[in-house]
Design a protein around this motif. Sequence first.
Motif, short mmCIF file in Angstrom:
data_model
loop_
_atom_site.label_atom_id
_atom_site.label_comp_id
_atom_site.label_asym_id
_atom_site.label_seq_id
_atom_site.Cartn_x
_atom_site.Cartn_y
_atom_site.Cartn_z
N VAL A 109 11.26 -21.88 9.83
CA VAL A 109 9.84 -21.59 9.94
C VAL A 109 9.09 -22.89 9.66
O VAL A 109 9.53 -23.69 8.85
CB VAL A 109 9.43 -20.48 8.95
CG1 VAL A 109 9.74 -20.89 7.50
CG2 VAL A 109 7.96 -20.14 9.07
N GLU A 110 8.02 -23.09 10.38
CA GLU A 110 7.22 -24.30 10.18
C GLU A 110 6.32 -24.10 8.97
O GLU A 110 5.46 -23.22 8.97
CB GLU A 110 6.36 -24.56 11.42
CG GLU A 110 7.17 -24.77 12.71
CD GLU A 110 7.74 -26.17 12.80
OE1 GLU A 110 8.86 -26.31 13.34
OE2 GLU A 110 7.09 -27.10 12.33
N LEU A 111 6.54 -24.89 7.96
CA LEU A 111 5.74 -24.78 6.75
C LEU A 111 5.02 -26.10 6.49
O LEU A 111 5.57 -27.17 6.78
CB LEU A 111 6.62 -24.43 5.55
CG LEU A 111 7.28 -23.04 5.60
CD1 LEU A 111 8.14 -22.83 4.37
CD2 LEU A 111 6.22 -21.96 5.67
N PRO A 112 3.82 -26.02 5.94
CA PRO A 112 3.04 -27.25 5.76
C PRO A 112 3.62 -28.13 4.67
O PRO A 112 4.00 -27.67 3.61
CB PRO A 112 1.66 -26.72 5.35
CG PRO A 112 1.91 -25.38 4.77
CD PRO A 112 3.10 -24.83 5.50
N SER A 113 3.69 -29.40 4.99
CA SER A 113 4.21 -30.38 4.04
C SER A 113 3.07 -31.25 3.53
O SER A 113 2.09 -31.45 4.22
CB SER A 113 5.28 -31.23 4.72
OG SER A 113 5.50 -32.43 4.01
#
Lengths: 199, 436, 244
Positions: free
Chosen positions: A33-37
Amino acid sequence: MWWWLKGRRAFSVLAWGLGAFAAAVAVLGDATVELPSILSGSANPVLFVLMAPIPLCAALELSLGSRLAEAEETATRRVRALDAGLVLGVCALALAVGGAVHLLTGDTYAVAAGRNVAFLTGLLLCARVFVGQAAIAAPVLWIFAVIFAGFSRGGHAAFWTVLPEPNGDLPAALAACLALASGLLLHGTVRPTETPSPN
Amino acid sequence: MRLRTWLRASAALWLAPLALALIVLYFFGGYVADHRPGDPRLGYAPRTVSSVLLSVYPLVYATAAALGAWESGRLRRDGVWALGPARSRVGVVVRELAPVWLLSGVMVALAVSLALVREGQAPSLASLVLPGMAWLVSVAHSLIGFAAGLVLPRVVVAPVLALAVFYAVAAAWSYEPFWLRHISGQYPEELGFGELPTPASVAAPVLFAGALAVGLTLLTTPVWRPTWRVLCAVAGCVAMLGGTVGAYAMVREWGHSPPTSSGHAPASCAGDAPVVCMPAATAEDLPAVRADIDETLRLLADAGVAVEPPARVEDRLTASGVRAAGTWRLPLTSLHAAETTRLAVVDTVVLFPCAEPDGTTARTVMLWAAGVAGSADAYLRRQQDELPLYQDGAQVLADIEQRAAAVDALPPPEQADWYREAVASACAPGENAGNV
Amino acid sequence: MTLHLRACTYAYRPWARPVLSNLDYQLPPGVTVLLGPNGAGKSTLLRLAAGVTRPRTGNVHLGDLPSRARAYRGAVAWMPQHITAMTALTAREQVAYTGWLKGMNRTDAWTASATALARVDLADQADTRARRLSGGQLRRVGVAAALVHQARVLLLDEPTAGMDPRQRRIFRDVLAALTDEVTVLLSTHDVADLAEESDHVTVLQAGRIRYTGTTDGFLAHAPTDATPGRRAEAAYTALSETSG
């Protein structure tokens, strides 16, 4: 020893924790899943299965906290050694679950999930001697640290993250062993901080 | 209880430095690193707020849910419910969760404040809509966590909720079906200039999270009488189901992005036939834009192009509602900045009678018309970017330049005749319609 | 074997004021009642004696056995102020578990747990989950757990707190039935029970021993005009005010 196992809620809490872990590993697989870094600004692909160890670690914390303190602190039997055995057994079972899922599905991160249980449990035990029950925050914060700051702009995991490394990654395995060993050592030797009695 | 004691007793105080530090880190590592400031005159607080909140929602909700569960477990551990408190249950819960709500509000306010200060914008009432939504949804998450902590060990439920909520909300933008995305609590888009979220796009996530909170609260409220216990359980289930269905009904027709309401930025208009309207923030460009439009229309008409002058030309930034007949909507502010207003007018005026005219003929017509309007260079730059994508793009570019130059050499009446014939022939059967 | 605390100092934090300061205390045989105001250090003294806590300076011995020794832990039973109610165990299982922890085998621990619960009149609750017991019942479980493994020294912190008068009588009967080889140190705020229960009294105040001796010697501190039923209270008050 039966009473010790029952008192530790091995057949309820730990069994449920292992079940939740197994279900998470089997279902989440290697989905990302694309998670904010924080470092890269944009989203990074993070494995869902990174969070699979948490229910089991929490169950372990709950289990270890289910103790008859007054009797165990003055016991002639080596209760801390028994607890260490329980922790090792749970970690071994987690690895076995991961291995079974890997054999059944070919999932490249299943065994790594078991390794991550060992790593995060080590962190939990290290924190536990200082902050007690709140130590469950340690593995959670580590996962958040991996999400927030563990990936470069290219999506590569930093060496310290451990968790996203795939099956068979030797440095990650060594890190897990080290963390678990450190945790067990602290658990076996350091007495938790006491609070004053009102009497 | 004194305020200091009240705050000190709450885990929210202990977690606050870390939570707020993460907000600051996200701001500098995320918003500042990725945000590309456009025309400084087009500063719009709701857009700034929507942009900075994009990566903050998951953190705020996860923090609220985990703290709610932790505080609930603490009350259980300390035997507060067994004391038979003289205060109402609601009062006890509110006092316990108030620090969590405060922390959630501070997290949202900090992110928003940092962004607005950086952009040099003042908050407007409209810009507080999304932060308000975020805070309400975080309150709902804290209640959900609190309810979970009443029945499950906080050591298990707090960390699980922290990660599950974070993952679920942060990944919402990738969900299909889209309705899941729209009720997740993460407003998934950066608002455009003059845009605001519609009431439904804000209400749906609040309804969904609120219904879960109310439902779980009813399910976990201890009630002595069996009849009331059943009623509470039924009411709780109805609330959760009803809220979810209601939220779904609000968003089910939406696509990838939620609908927005546009045209909320003040506009300035000038001129007559056509009336030209631009954002008040860039109204200083109005005279030049009007002049470009008027002159281009005149030049094209004089050259024999069939021009149907619009009654009104609106900048897309301030346009709203259905476009009226005789109204053009063009990105006037950005066109003027790029000095391509005239070319855009040519694009709008020169129409072919088919959907896919012959590429070479159509491009020749456009190049000629752009030359009439004094924007041939701009058109050629566009083609120099586009044509290299095609196999014989360089040849086509050379062809159209040659042809247009040949037409330019004709007397004006013949140029007008050529124009009419070329427009028709570009769509004639047998031509290489659809080719480059 | 005598339990002896030698020059013990203890503070809960390195920078905090010591709760016990250079305490030298030898537990006399029989039943000793430990009195003192809140914060005097009674529970801390009991924890040191139980070997749960180690003194910052000084040492604790039972005869030749240091408090770290396994044999020491086997010979000493400790009942704290707060009794844990194990979520997953019944009352009998909790008592048996304590016995097992003290080195008893499973069968002996199980048998002894029934006996111990019967002694504190809690046999009817043997199969009740510990977390469902009332406060007073839980304290009796704590007493039973202290009795289960036939310890030489019983250290009981507020054993009768939360017990009704009938249960207190049962507790006094339990104490009376203990053999001469068992030494008991119990802390209580219930000064009135003193005369019947104890052979000795120790008064602790601000981490220091104010009085230790026979019960009769303690009661002699009471003013002569003290009513017979309140001599113990009067003696305690007099000692506290004198030490002031």
